[in-house]
Write a protein that holds these residues in place. Structure first.
Motif, short mmCIF file in Angstrom:
data_model
loop_
_atom_site.label_atom_id
_atom_site.label_comp_id
_atom_site.label_asym_id
_atom_site.label_seq_id
_atom_site.Cartn_x
_atom_site.Cartn_y
_atom_site.Cartn_z
N LYS A 108 -21.76 -37.33 -58.02
CA LYS A 108 -22.15 -37.47 -59.42
C LYS A 108 -22.75 -36.17 -59.93
N THR A 109 -23.58 -35.54 -59.12
CA THR A 109 -24.19 -34.26 -59.50
C THR A 109 -23.12 -33.17 -59.66
N LEU A 110 -22.19 -33.11 -58.70
CA LEU A 110 -21.13 -32.09 -58.74
C LEU A 110 -20.24 -32.25 -59.98
N LYS A 111 -19.96 -33.50 -60.34
CA LYS A 111 -19.12 -33.74 -61.52
C LYS A 111 -19.87 -33.42 -62.81
N GLU A 112 -21.14 -33.76 -62.88
CA GLU A 112 -21.93 -33.47 -64.07
C GLU A 112 -22.07 -31.97 -64.30
N LYS A 113 -22.12 -31.19 -63.23
CA LYS A 113 -22.23 -29.75 -63.36
C LYS A 113 -20.87 -29.09 -63.63
N GLY A 114 -19.81 -29.90 -63.63
CA GLY A 114 -18.48 -29.36 -63.92
C GLY A 114 -17.88 -28.59 -62.76
N ILE A 115 -18.35 -28.83 -61.55
CA ILE A 115 -17.86 -28.09 -60.39
C ILE A 115 -16.63 -28.76 -59.79
N VAL A 116 -16.58 -30.09 -59.79
CA VAL A 116 -15.42 -30.80 -59.26
C VAL A 116 -14.96 -31.85 -60.27
N GLU A 117 -13.70 -32.25 -60.11
CA GLU A 117 -13.15 -33.35 -60.92
C GLU A 117 -12.13 -34.08 -60.07
N ARG A 118 -11.95 -35.36 -60.37
CA ARG A 118 -10.98 -36.17 -59.64
C ARG A 118 -9.68 -36.21 -60.44
N ILE A 119 -8.59 -35.83 -59.80
CA ILE A 119 -7.27 -35.86 -60.44
C ILE A 119 -6.50 -37.04 -59.84
N GLY A 120 -6.08 -37.97 -60.67
CA GLY A 120 -5.33 -39.12 -60.19
C GLY A 120 -6.22 -40.24 -59.71
N GLY A 121 -5.60 -41.30 -59.19
CA GLY A 121 -6.32 -42.49 -58.77
C GLY A 121 -6.94 -42.35 -57.39
N ARG A 122 -7.53 -43.46 -56.94
CA ARG A 122 -8.26 -43.45 -55.67
C ARG A 122 -7.30 -43.27 -54.49
N LYS A 123 -6.11 -43.86 -54.57
CA LYS A 123 -5.18 -43.82 -53.44
C LYS A 123 -4.38 -42.52 -53.39
N ASN A 124 -3.85 -42.10 -54.53
CA ASN A 124 -2.95 -40.95 -54.53
C ASN A 124 -3.54 -39.70 -55.18
N GLY A 125 -4.84 -39.76 -55.55
CA GLY A 125 -5.44 -38.64 -56.24
C GLY A 125 -5.99 -37.58 -55.30
N PHE A 126 -6.63 -36.57 -55.88
CA PHE A 126 -7.23 -35.51 -55.07
C PHE A 126 -8.38 -34.89 -55.85
N TRP A 127 -9.22 -34.17 -55.13
CA TRP A 127 -10.36 -33.48 -55.73
C TRP A 127 -9.97 -32.07 -56.10
N ASN A 128 -10.32 -31.68 -57.31
CA ASN A 128 -10.07 -30.32 -57.77
C ASN A 128 -11.40 -29.61 -57.95
N ILE A 129 -11.60 -28.51 -57.20
CA ILE A 129 -12.82 -27.71 -57.35
C ILE A 129 -12.54 -26.67 -58.42
N LYS A 130 -13.12 -26.84 -59.59
CA LYS A 130 -12.84 -25.96 -60.73
C LYS A 130 -13.41 -24.57 -60.52
N PHE A 131 -14.49 -24.48 -59.74
CA PHE A 131 -15.09 -23.18 -59.43
C PHE A 131 -15.32 -23.13 -57.92
N PRO A 132 -14.46 -22.43 -57.17
CA PRO A 132 -14.58 -22.43 -55.71
C PRO A 132 -15.88 -21.80 -55.24
N MET A 133 -16.27 -22.14 -54.03
CA MET A 133 -17.50 -21.61 -53.45
C MET A 133 -17.33 -20.13 -53.15
N SER A 134 -18.44 -19.40 -53.11
CA SER A 134 -18.40 -17.98 -52.79
C SER A 134 -18.04 -17.79 -51.34
N LYS A 135 -17.63 -16.56 -50.99
CA LYS A 135 -17.26 -16.28 -49.60
C LYS A 135 -18.42 -16.55 -48.65
N LYS A 136 -19.62 -16.23 -49.12
CA LYS A 136 -20.82 -16.43 -48.32
C LYS A 136 -20.99 -17.88 -47.96
N GLU A 137 -20.73 -18.76 -48.94
CA GLU A 137 -20.88 -20.19 -48.71
C GLU A 137 -19.77 -20.71 -47.78
#
Length: 489
Positions: A460-489
């Motif tokens: 919930k926190t990640l979605k509110e910050k606009g960092i991730v979003e769910r594409i598609g439904g629960r069975k056939n969907g996937f997570w999209n990271i709109k801003f990938p983590m830094s190399k350090k992370e």
């Protein structure tokens, strides 16, 4: 020979009988009738070598019929010349003439230098006071008149070629249905050589295709015209010294090349891309408007000098596009009157490109290009008219896109700060779905050996910050990271 349009002269035409040089009409709305009349006068089948006159506002006997002459009427009649239905474009003037019994609109049409002229695919001619469609003998006479004038290169015979060098199925199945109305084609039983000849693609005297025929339908165009292709190069920088990221050769006949360029511009050059303008919002932007780049490319294909061996250069850099085609401004067009005056180095090719839908506006193509660029946030196209043997146009990338890239960097920094402040569990989730985006929250919970409520809370926190979003439904969907983590992370 040109006549001055005076009230006295027009009145004398009205007093005389209707002839193959004069047509009268009471209609002010029948643009097809006007177009056919203009076409027939331009063809000048009787070879008077004098202008023909369409007089709007008079009956068959020459009597003035009151009509409302407005600016719109004059503009509509004038636009018949440039709207693309008449090919090649006729030389004509439109004037309002005041006579003793009332006013009329007079269209003066000069005989064409390169007949036959067509209106919506039909060759209209005057036979005495009657207007009709040319038969084979009429058409032959009109082509004999054309040959009495200097031919453009594309209209000259390609003497070392033969009919078998053309893709006849392409001509018959694709081009002819666009060039002629269905009812005309149904009654056209002529040999294919005559059909090609009637459109400027074949020379009957030498029994061979013209260069226009080779360019439009040739099976091996470069065998006779080595430079007849478009070279695309994507440089990975702002100069030709940069590494080449990709390149492609658009080769073959124009029926193939034009369609390839059209698709390439829409899908690659003007490809829509989402650009972040804040941590929670994106905007779809284009580096270049598709129609403008397409129009500039079509102009290059239409107006280039095909006698040379150099190709059209279509070069894309990080900050601009450059299109360079062999052959400078042609005929009546020069650096002082461009783009308001145009001329055609390749008249047959220009007409063919109109038939198949790649040339739409003859009188304001460049002006519309500038309007499209401005609307997209680009600077106006820069035309270099000083090159004697070539024509160069430069288009810079959209300023909106440049600004958005800077914004994207700032947003990326902000989001990375947000990521650094996340809990260890949230960062673990991000690392996991970067490599396994299709995992569900329950699967993530089991994998990390953490209760589902904690996982739901972090998502919930990640979605509110606009960092991730769910594409598609629960069975056939996937997570999209709109801003990938830094190399350090």
């Amino acid at each position: 020979m040109n006549f001055m349009i005076t009230p006295q002269y027009i009145q004398s035409l009205l007093n005389d009988l209707e002839s193959d040089r004069v047509e009268r009409t009471q209609s002010i709305t029948n643009m097809d009738k006007f177009g056919e009349a203009i076409c027939s006068f331009a063809n000048d089948l009787p070879d008077h070598r004098k202008p023909g006159y369409l007089i709007i506002g008079a009956d068959d006997k020459g009597k003035i019929v009151p009509i409302k002459i407005t600016d719109d009427l004059l503009k509509n009649v004038s636009s018949i010349r440039t709207e693309g239905n008449i090919q090649p474009q006729p030389s004509m003037t439109v004037e309002k003439i005041e006579l003793e019994d009332g006013a009329v609109v007079v269209v003066e049409v000069q005989p064409a230098h390169f007949p036959p002229v067509r209106y919506k695919g039909k060759i209209c001619v005057r036979i005495g006071p009657r207007r009709g469609v040319a038969n084979e003998d009429d058409e032959r006479k009109l082509y004999e008149k054309r040959k009495s004038h200097v031919l453009t290169f594309d209209a000259t015979p390609c003497l070392d070629s033969k009919l078998e060098d053309l893709d006849i199925s392409l001509f018959k199945q694709i081009y002819l249905p666009k060039a002629y109305p269905e009812d005309v084609l149904e009654n056209d039983k002529r040999d294919v050589r005559l059909q090609l000849h009637s459109l400027g693609f074949y020379d009957l005297q030498f029994d061979c295709p013209t260069y226009a025929g080779i360019l439009m339908f040739g099976k091996n165009v470069e065998r006779r015209l080595p430079g007849a292709y478009v070279q695309y190069v994507r440089f990975g920088g702002e100069s030709r010294g940069a590494d080449i990221a990709s390149d492609y050769k658009f080769a073959g006949n124009l029926m193939t090349i034009l369609n390839q360029l059209d698709t390439f511009v829409s899908t690659t050059i003007a490809k829509k891309r989402p650009v972040p303008i804040s941590a929670l919002r994106e905007e779809n932007l284009y580096d270049y408007p598709a129609w403008a780049i397409r129009e500039l490319l079509m102009n290059a294909v239409c107006h280039r000098d095909y006698e040379g061996n150099g190709p059209i250069q279509f070069y894309q850099y990080d900050d601009r596009i450059e299109i360079l085609n062999p052959g400078g401004l042609y005929g009546k067009a020069n650096a002082k009157n461009f783009p308001w005056v145009n001329d055609y180095r390749n008249g047959v090719i220009a007409e063919a490109m109109k038939v198949i839908g790649f040339v739409n506006r003859f009188s304001r193509g460049v002006q519309r290009v500038q309007e499209e660029l401005k609307a997209n946030g680009n600077e106006e196209a820069d035309f270099n008219l000083e090159l004697q043997t070539a024509f160069l146009v430069k288009v810079k990338v959209s300023q909106k896109a440049i600004v958005s890239k800077d914004v994207q960097k700032d947003v990326q920094k902000d989001v990375q700060k947000e990521i650094a402040q996340l809990s260890e569990l949230a960062r673990a989730i991000l690392r996991l779905i970067e490599t396994n985006p299709s995992m569900t929250q329950i699967e993530i919970s089991n994998y990390l050996n953490t209760n589902t409520k904690s996982i739901y809370r972090e998502f919930k926190t990640l979605k509110e910050k606009g960092i991730v979003e769910r594409i598609g439904g629960r069975k056939n969907g996937f997570w999209n990271i709109k801003f990938p983590m830094s190399k350090k992370e």
